[in-house]
Design a protein around this motif. Structure first.
Motif, mmCIF file in Angstrom:
data_model
loop_
_atom_site.group_PDB
_atom_site.id
_atom_site.type_symbol
_atom_site.label_atom_id
_atom_site.label_comp_id
_atom_site.label_asym_id
_atom_site.label_seq_id
_atom_site.Cartn_x
_atom_site.Cartn_y
_atom_site.Cartn_z
ATOM 1 N N LEU A 124 42.046 -30.208 44.123
ATOM 2 C CA LEU A 124 41.626 -29.018 43.394
ATOM 3 C C LEU A 124 41.804 -27.788 44.277
ATOM 4 C CD1 LEU A 124 38.135 -30.362 42.191
ATOM 5 C CD2 LEU A 124 40.319 -30.596 40.977
ATOM 6 N N THR A 125 42.242 -26.682 43.697
ATOM 7 C CA THR A 125 42.303 -25.409 44.423
ATOM 8 C C THR A 125 41.050 -24.604 44.119
ATOM 9 O OG1 THR A 125 43.603 -24.541 42.572
ATOM 10 C CG2 THR A 125 44.813 -25.252 44.535
ATOM 11 N N ASP A 126 40.347 -24.171 45.160
ATOM 12 C CA ASP A 126 39.155 -23.335 45.019
ATOM 13 C C ASP A 126 39.567 -21.888 45.301
ATOM 14 O OD1 ASP A 126 36.766 -21.984 45.123
ATOM 15 O OD2 ASP A 126 35.758 -23.417 46.444
ATOM 16 N N PHE A 127 39.798 -21.149 44.237
ATOM 17 C CA PHE A 127 40.295 -19.778 44.357
ATOM 18 C C PHE A 127 39.330 -18.886 45.132
ATOM 19 C CE2 PHE A 127 40.985 -15.452 42.912
ATOM 20 C CZ PHE A 127 42.361 -15.338 42.838
ATOM 21 N N SER A 128 38.037 -19.047 44.889
ATOM 22 C CA SER A 128 37.043 -18.152 45.482
ATOM 23 C C SER A 128 36.909 -18.309 46.979
ATOM 24 C CB SER A 128 35.662 -18.387 44.843
ATOM 25 O OG SER A 128 35.671 -18.049 43.489
ATOM 26 N N HIS A 129 37.015 -19.539 47.461
ATOM 27 C CA HIS A 129 36.689 -19.814 48.855
ATOM 28 C C HIS A 129 37.897 -20.183 49.706
ATOM 29 C CE1 HIS A 129 32.969 -20.516 46.508
ATOM 30 N NE2 HIS A 129 32.433 -19.828 47.494
ATOM 31 N N GLY A 130 39.081 -20.113 49.124
ATOM 32 C CA GLY A 130 40.278 -20.350 49.909
ATOM 33 C C GLY A 130 40.411 -21.766 50.412
ATOM 34 N N GLU A 131 39.952 -22.727 49.615
ATOM 35 C CA GLU A 131 39.934 -24.117 50.058
ATOM 36 C C GLU A 131 40.705 -25.023 49.098
ATOM 37 O OE1 GLU A 131 35.525 -24.034 52.183
ATOM 38 O OE2 GLU A 131 35.822 -25.195 50.336
ATOM 39 N N ILE A 132 41.139 -26.152 49.636
ATOM 40 C CA ILE A 132 41.660 -27.252 48.829
ATOM 41 C C ILE A 132 40.673 -28.400 48.983
ATOM 42 C CG2 ILE A 132 43.605 -28.753 48.340
ATOM 43 C CD1 ILE A 132 44.369 -25.835 48.187
ATOM 44 N N VAL A 133 40.168 -28.893 47.866
ATOM 45 C CA VAL A 133 39.179 -29.968 47.841
ATOM 46 C C VAL A 133 39.824 -31.183 47.186
ATOM 47 C CG1 VAL A 133 36.952 -30.682 46.893
ATOM 48 C CG2 VAL A 133 37.258 -28.349 47.757
ATOM 49 N N SER A 134 39.498 -32.373 47.688
ATOM 50 C CA SER A 134 40.003 -33.591 47.040
ATOM 51 C C SER A 134 38.835 -34.462 46.596
ATOM 52 C CB SER A 134 40.928 -34.373 47.973
ATOM 53 O OG SER A 134 40.200 -35.065 48.969
ATOM 54 N N LEU A 135 39.082 -35.221 45.529
ATOM 55 C CA LEU A 135 38.095 -36.132 44.968
ATOM 56 C C LEU A 135 38.728 -37.508 44.798
ATOM 57 C CD1 LEU A 135 36.895 -33.949 41.931
ATOM 58 C CD2 LEU A 135 35.824 -34.025 44.193
ATOM 59 N N ALA A 136 37.898 -38.541 44.798
ATOM 60 C CA ALA A 136 38.361 -39.855 44.370
ATOM 61 C C ALA A 136 38.750 -39.780 42.897
ATOM 62 C CB ALA A 136 37.262 -40.890 44.584
ATOM 63 N N PRO A 137 39.590 -40.684 42.421
ATOM 64 C CA PRO A 137 40.021 -40.623 41.015
ATOM 65 C C PRO A 137 38.878 -40.590 40.009
ATOM 66 C CG PRO A 137 41.403 -42.152 42.220
ATOM 67 C CD PRO A 137 40.299 -41.754 43.165
ATOM 68 N N ASP A 138 37.720 -41.161 40.370
ATOM 69 C CA ASP A 138 36.584 -41.150 39.445
ATOM 70 C C ASP A 138 35.730 -39.897 39.585
ATOM 71 O OD1 ASP A 138 35.284 -41.542 41.863
ATOM 72 O OD2 ASP A 138 34.346 -43.443 41.292
ATOM 73 N N GLY A 140 34.233 -38.876 42.428
ATOM 74 C CA GLY A 140 33.307 -38.958 43.547
ATOM 75 C C GLY A 140 33.968 -38.656 44.884
ATOM 76 N N ASP A 141 33.206 -38.818 45.951
ATOM 77 C CA ASP A 141 33.687 -38.658 47.316
ATOM 78 C C ASP A 141 34.399 -37.324 47.546
ATOM 79 O OD1 ASP A 141 34.217 -39.320 49.984
ATOM 80 O OD2 ASP A 141 36.121 -40.287 49.476
ATOM 81 N N PRO A 142 33.737 -36.187 47.275
ATOM 82 C CA PRO A 142 34.390 -34.895 47.500
ATOM 83 C C PRO A 142 34.625 -34.635 48.985
ATOM 84 C CG PRO A 142 32.082 -34.576 46.948
ATOM 85 C CD PRO A 142 32.361 -36.029 46.742
ATOM 86 N N ARG A 143 35.809 -34.119 49.311
ATOM 87 C CA ARG A 143 36.161 -33.787 50.688
ATOM 88 C C ARG A 143 36.868 -32.433 50.714
ATOM 89 N NH1 ARG A 143 39.482 -39.329 52.217
ATOM 90 N NH2 ARG A 143 37.863 -40.859 51.605
ATOM 91 N N THR A 144 36.615 -31.670 51.754
ATOM 92 C CA THR A 144 37.387 -30.449 51.974
ATOM 93 C C THR A 144 38.661 -30.835 52.709
ATOM 94 O OG1 THR A 144 35.402 -29.067 52.067
ATOM 95 C CG2 THR A 144 37.420 -28.159 53.011
ATOM 96 N N PHE A 145 39.796 -30.697 52.029
ATOM 97 C CA PHE A 145 41.082 -31.075 52.611
ATOM 98 C C PHE A 145 41.626 -29.980 53.512
ATOM 99 C CE2 PHE A 145 45.739 -30.670 52.139
ATOM 100 C CZ PHE A 145 46.133 -31.835 52.776
ATOM 101 N N PHE A 146 41.506 -28.725 53.063
ATOM 102 C CA PHE A 146 42.005 -27.612 53.868
ATOM 103 C C PHE A 146 41.131 -26.390 53.636
ATOM 104 C CE2 PHE A 146 44.449 -23.811 54.702
ATOM 105 C CZ PHE A 146 45.031 -24.102 55.929
#
Length: 341
Positions: A124-138, A140-146
């Protein structure tokens, strides 16, 4: 969640955004299928599938984006303007016309979604915070990728595309709120450690998609209503860049982009519940529109997901009337480049 100005949120997503009985083409005065093949613009009527969201009192908006089909045929959709605690990623069962929340948090403004071919997670692209976030397919397990600056400047990531190896190519809509051509295309290695600027001086880049051969990138520039083509050099850089399409959108602006198996380019419109379809040579083939009776209260068609290997297409449409999924029959089959981003 950081509150963006309404003007900026409305121009996201891409600012930084779907049994199909009744779908098909309008063969009236706008043209017919065979005529379209010769370059004439025809109208494809989209069919209302369901309403997904209502306007959020906290933000005064709802803006659906990033439709992407998972391996089981479920459709993931993001709501850019969902407030803290409300569903920010939803999973839709398009056959049953039901949806359920799969992710929320207290800060993200997510403008796109796509599955990585490297690890199978949804990004996912987070426009507000300049981040790329990834999730498990379901979900869950949110992570900040960049996260962080690229070449000394923070990003406003809008849409993204993956190459075959799982490296990310991101449209960075810097300069949108100032009305300046500071936008960039940023490449991030699949491990998230290295980020480089491939192109700069772009006018609020929004949609981004590879062509069918992964030779180049189509990039829409929202505030100039044009689509640029970046030819890649095969070594992680850009060898040339030119204006490929000029979109006569009137009051509407160029939002997200998708590419089908025939190389056709689907350009979504912010400011009108429609998208236009061009072939790879710039010929305008079709306009996808919602029925006239539905258009009031709908102001944007942000993005589309076309079923991989099929022509069933799902379009995210939003406005004061709420956030909706519309479905239509695409001119060609879906591939990775027309499934999320």
């Amino acid at each position: 969640m950081q509150r963006l100005p309404i003007r900026s949120l409305a121009g996201l997503a891409a600012i930084g955004l779907l049994a199909l009985t009744g779908c098909g083409t309008d063969t009236g005065a706008a043209g017919t299928g065979p005529a379209a093949a010769g370059g004439a613009d025809r109208t494809i009527r989209a069919h209302k599938l369901m309403r997904l969201t209502e306007v959020h009192p906290e933000t005064g908006m709802t803006l659906l984006e990033g439709p992407v089909l998972d391996a089981d045929g479920g459709l993931l959709v993001v709501d850019v303007t969902a407030p803290a605690g409300a569903p920010k990623v939803l999973r839709v069962d398009v056959r049953r016309k039901t949806s359920r929340p799969v992710h929320t948090d207290d800060r993200g403004a997510y403008t796109s979604a796509q599955f990585s071919p490297h690890d199978g997670r949804v990004y996912l692209t987070d426009f507000s915070h300049g981040e790329i976030v990834s999730l498990a397919p379901d979900g869950g397990d949110p992570r900040t990728f960049f996260s962080g600056a690229v070449d000394g400047a923070p990003m406003n990531p809008d849409d993204l595309a993956f190459d075959r190896d799982g490296n990310l190519y991101v449209s960075d809509s810097r300069g949108l709120s100032e009305g300046e051509a500071k936008g960039r295309v940023v490449r991030i290695d699949r491990d998230g450690r290295n980020a480089t600027v491939l192109a700069d001086g772009l006018a609020a880049p929004n949609g981004i998609s590879f062509d069918t051969e992964y030779r180049g990138l189509w990039v829409s520039e929202l505030t100039e209503n044009r689509v640029s083509y970046l030819l890649l050099d095969g070594e992680g850089g850009v060898s040339s860049r030119h204006t490929a399409l000029r979109v006569d959108g009137g009051i509407a602006q160029t939002d997200s982009i998708a590419v089908d198996a025939d190389g056709n380019v689907y350009q979504a419109l912010h400011g009108r519940p429609a998208m236009v379809v061009y072939d790879r040579h710039g010929e305008r083939l079709a306009t996808v529109e919602v029925p006239a009776r539905d258009a009031e209260g709908l102001t944007s068609a942000t993005n589309v997901a076309i079923t991989p290997g099929g022509t069933r297409a799902y379009m995210t449409v939003s406005g004061p009337a709420g956030g909706y999924l519309y479905a239509f029959d695409a001119p060609a089959e879906g591939i990775r480049q027309s499934n999320g981003g």
